[in-house]
Design a protein around this motif. Structure first.
Motif, PDB file in Angstrom:
ATOM      1  N   ILE A 150     -34.551  -0.448  58.923  1.00 49.33           N
ATOM      2  CA  ILE A 150     -35.091   0.511  59.892  1.00 49.33           C
ATOM      3  C   ILE A 150     -36.532   0.758  59.465  1.00 49.33           C
ATOM      4  N   LEU A 151     -37.460   0.315  60.291  1.00 41.86           N
ATOM      5  CA  LEU A 151     -38.873   0.279  59.903  1.00 41.86           C
ATOM      6  C   LEU A 151     -39.699   1.215  60.770  1.00 41.86           C
ATOM      7  N   SER A 152     -40.418   2.120  60.124  1.00 44.67           N
ATOM      8  CA  SER A 152     -41.266   3.056  60.859  1.00 44.67           C
ATOM      9  C   SER A 152     -42.387   2.330  61.590  1.00 44.67           C
ATOM     10  N   GLY A 178     -39.680   4.998  66.017  1.00 46.41           N
ATOM     11  CA  GLY A 178     -40.660   6.070  65.978  1.00 46.41           C
ATOM     12  C   GLY A 178     -41.490   6.172  67.250  1.00 46.41           C
ATOM     13  N   PRO A 179     -42.000   7.358  67.553  1.00 39.30           N
ATOM     14  CA  PRO A 179     -42.790   7.550  68.784  1.00 39.30           C
ATOM     15  C   PRO A 179     -44.118   6.810  68.793  1.00 39.30           C
ATOM     16  N   SER A 180     -44.588   6.358  67.624  1.00 41.72           N
ATOM     17  CA  SER A 180     -45.846   5.595  67.571  1.00 41.72           C
ATOM     18  C   SER A 180     -45.669   4.160  68.050  1.00 41.72           C
ATOM     19  N   ASN A 181     -44.438   3.719  68.237  1.00 40.89           N
ATOM     20  CA  ASN A 181     -44.200   2.312  68.550  1.00 40.89           C
ATOM     21  C   ASN A 181     -44.779   1.880  69.889  1.00 40.89           C
ATOM     22  N   ILE A 182     -45.294   0.666  69.899  1.00 37.57           N
ATOM     23  CA  ILE A 182     -45.771   0.014  71.115  1.00 37.57           C
ATOM     24  C   ILE A 182     -44.590  -0.750  71.702  1.00 37.57           C
ATOM     25  N   LEU A 183     -44.115  -0.280  72.843  1.00 41.14           N
ATOM     26  CA  LEU A 183     -42.925  -0.871  73.461  1.00 41.14           C
ATOM     27  C   LEU A 183     -43.330  -2.068  74.312  1.00 41.14           C
ATOM     28  N   SER A 184     -43.469  -3.180  73.645  1.00 43.63           N
ATOM     29  CA  SER A 184     -43.881  -4.418  74.307  1.00 43.63           C
ATOM     30  C   SER A 184     -43.050  -5.575  73.776  1.00 43.63           C
ATOM     31  N   GLU A 185     -42.643  -6.461  74.682  1.00 45.17           N
ATOM     32  CA  GLU A 185     -41.902  -7.651  74.274  1.00 45.17           C
ATOM     33  C   GLU A 185     -42.721  -8.524  73.337  1.00 45.17           C
ATOM     34  N   GLU A 186     -44.033  -8.319  73.308  1.00 45.71           N
ATOM     35  CA  GLU A 186     -44.881  -9.066  72.382  1.00 45.71           C
ATOM     36  C   GLU A 186     -44.493  -8.794  70.926  1.00 45.71           C
ATOM     37  N   MET A 187     -43.865  -7.652  70.658  1.00 49.56           N
ATOM     38  CA  MET A 187     -43.446  -7.334  69.291  1.00 49.56           C
ATOM     39  C   MET A 187     -42.355  -8.281  68.797  1.00 49.56           C
ATOM     40  N   PHE A 188     -41.667  -8.948  69.714  1.00 51.58           N
ATOM     41  CA  PHE A 188     -40.613  -9.878  69.306  1.00 51.58           C
ATOM     42  C   PHE A 188     -41.183 -11.214  68.835  1.00 51.58           C
ATOM     43  N   ARG A 189     -42.486 -11.351  68.891  1.00 47.11           N
ATOM     44  CA  ARG A 189     -43.136 -12.518  68.292  1.00 47.11           C
ATOM     45  C   ARG A 189     -43.022 -12.468  66.773  1.00 47.11           C
ATOM     46  N   TYR A 190     -42.830 -11.262  66.258  1.00 54.81           N
ATOM     47  CA  TYR A 190     -42.827 -11.079  64.813  1.00 54.81           C
ATOM     48  C   TYR A 190     -41.424 -11.272  64.236  1.00 54.81           C
ATOM     49  N   PHE A 197     -37.482   0.783  69.108  1.00 59.35           N
ATOM     50  CA  PHE A 197     -37.142   2.112  69.621  1.00 59.35           C
ATOM     51  C   PHE A 197     -38.412   2.948  69.678  1.00 59.35           C
ATOM     52  N   GLY A 198     -38.650   3.579  70.826  1.00 55.70           N
ATOM     53  CA  GLY A 198     -39.855   4.378  70.971  1.00 55.70           C
ATOM     54  C   GLY A 198     -39.639   5.527  71.926  1.00 55.70           C
ATOM     55  N   SER A 199     -40.742   6.020  72.492  1.00 58.33           N
ATOM     56  CA  SER A 199     -40.678   7.215  73.337  1.00 58.33           C
ATOM     57  C   SER A 199     -41.561   7.058  74.567  1.00 58.33           C
ATOM     58  N   VAL A 200     -41.105   7.641  75.655  1.00 58.38           N
ATOM     59  CA  VAL A 200     -41.936   7.786  76.846  1.00 58.38           C
ATOM     60  C   VAL A 200     -41.879   9.243  77.296  1.00 58.38           C
ATOM     61  N   PHE A 201     -42.973   9.679  77.907  1.00 54.92           N
ATOM     62  CA  PHE A 201     -43.083  11.047  78.390  1.00 54.92           C
ATOM     63  C   PHE A 201     -43.260  11.018  79.901  1.00 54.92           C
ATOM     64  N   ASN A 202     -42.967  12.115  80.546  1.00 56.85           N
ATOM     65  CA  ASN A 202     -43.254  12.207  81.969  1.00 56.85           C
ATOM     66  C   ASN A 202     -44.763  12.182  82.174  1.00 56.85           C
ATOM     67  N   PRO A 203     -45.253  11.362  83.090  1.00 58.17           N
ATOM     68  CA  PRO A 203     -46.704  11.276  83.314  1.00 58.17           C
ATOM     69  C   PRO A 203     -47.324  12.646  83.562  1.00 58.17           C
ATOM     70  N   GLY A 204     -48.457  12.872  82.905  1.00 58.84           N
ATOM     71  CA  GLY A 204     -49.189  14.110  83.112  1.00 58.84           C
ATOM     72  C   GLY A 204     -48.613  15.340  82.437  1.00 58.84           C
ATOM     73  N   TYR A 224     -39.917  17.007  74.930  1.00 58.27           N
ATOM     74  CA  TYR A 224     -40.578  16.455  76.111  1.00 58.27           C
ATOM     75  C   TYR A 224     -40.509  14.932  76.199  1.00 58.27           C
ATOM     76  N   LEU A 225     -39.853  14.301  75.224  1.00 61.38           N
ATOM     77  CA  LEU A 225     -39.826  12.832  75.222  1.00 61.38           C
ATOM     78  C   LEU A 225     -38.454  12.285  75.586  1.00 61.38           C
ATOM     79  N   ASN A 226     -38.453  11.055  76.034  1.00 60.49           N
ATOM     80  CA  ASN A 226     -37.218  10.299  76.246  1.00 60.49           C
ATOM     81  C   ASN A 226     -37.159   9.188  75.212  1.00 60.49           C
ATOM     82  N   LYS A 227     -36.044   9.100  74.493  1.00 65.18           N
ATOM     83  CA  LYS A 227     -35.875   8.046  73.497  1.00 65.18           C
ATOM     84  C   LYS A 227     -35.402   6.782  74.199  1.00 65.18           C
ATOM     85  N   VAL A 228     -36.225   5.750  74.166  1.00 65.31           N
ATOM     86  CA  VAL A 228     -35.923   4.501  74.870  1.00 65.31           C
ATOM     87  C   VAL A 228     -36.077   3.334  73.903  1.00 65.31           C
ATOM     88  N   TYR A 229     -35.726   2.144  74.365  1.00 65.02           N
ATOM     89  CA  TYR A 229     -35.825   0.976  73.490  1.00 65.02           C
ATOM     90  C   TYR A 229     -35.916  -0.305  74.309  1.00 65.02           C
TER      91      TYR A 229
END
Length: 240
Positions: A150-152, A178-190, A197-204, A224-229
């Motif tokens: 489990i990596l921060s 962690g909420p700092s994560n960049i939720l992009s499929e590009e991360m699976f290159r690594y 696992f990351g977070s999204v907020f309601n816009p605005g 205020y966040l939603n835990k998504v992945y």
């Protein structure tokens, strides 16, 4: 392979004109783009400044720039899809079937769930002090033998990500958290990255920005966040 911030800079660049607002808090940075989408990144004690936002040329080797860039890519990539599930990592992964689990970055509430379920894991963190933490001198050996990590997501901006990932065995499963994560499929290159696992907020949602401006950490904007992945395709059958 380029580490993530350098890679995302090469494919996404950095457009100040797309930033509606940036908040430099004590524990987090938040960026709201022109669509109202919010990206965050922990500061881990770094004293922030707005020179990058004021026109300074992005410097991938500058820790302050990396934090802002991380939040910027977070604000873009995390909103590029709809999410199938809103779940916590412990509800998605059956950790009881894994033999050696290592946590890099001490997530206290998650650790408590492991303890309540009598699941052993080793925890390493260079920024915190606790009797829970293992000796940092043992981390390299633990990484080599880990079945699950489990990596921060903060390892991305502080540029320790590639070094940690490269030390893991071939069949290791790495879950970025962690909420700092960049939720992009590009991360699976690594290597070995299976779920991000990351977070999204309601816009605005200004409550997020106000909380960060007041110096709060994750607990401050947690309501205020939603835990998504996002999941690597060949690992989907492992999700509960």
């Amino acid at each position: 392979m380029d580490e993530p911030i350098k890679y995302f800079y090469s494919i996404k660049g950095f457009d100040r004109a797309d930033i509606s607002e940036c908040v430099l808090g004590e524990k987090y940075v938040a960026i709201m783009n022109n669509s109202g989408n919010i990206g965050v990144c922990a500061t881990l004690g770094n004293k922030m400044n707005d020179k990058l936002l004021a026109g300074e040329q992005p410097d991938i080797g500058n820790q302050i720039h990396r934090i802002i860039l991380n939040a910027y890519y977070n604000s873009i990539c995390n909103y590029e899809r709809n999410y199938e599930d809103i779940k916590d990592i412990f509800d998605c992964i059956d950790f009881s079937k894994y033999r050696r689990i290592v946590m890099i970055g001490y997530f206290e509430s998650l650790y408590d769930k492991f303890s309540l379920n009598n699941i052993h894991l080793e925890v390493f963190d260079i920024h915190k002090e606790s009797h829970i933490l293992s000796d940092l001198s043992n981390m390299k050996e633990s990484l080599k033998e880990a079945e699950t990590i489990i990596l921060s997501g903060t390892t991305i901006f502080n540029n320790t990500f590639n070094d940690i990932v490269d030390q893991t065995p071939d069949k290791c499963n790495i879950f970025l958290l962690g909420p700092s994560n960049i939720l992009s499929e590009e991360m699976f290159r690594y290597r070995n990255i299976k779920v991000v696992f990351g977070s999204v907020f309601n816009p605005g949602d200004r409550r997020v920005l106000n909380s960060i401006a007041s110096g709060h950490g994750t607990r401050g904007f947690l309501p205020y966040l939603n835990k998504v992945y996002i999941i690597k395709d060949n690992y989907r059958n492992e999700i509960q």
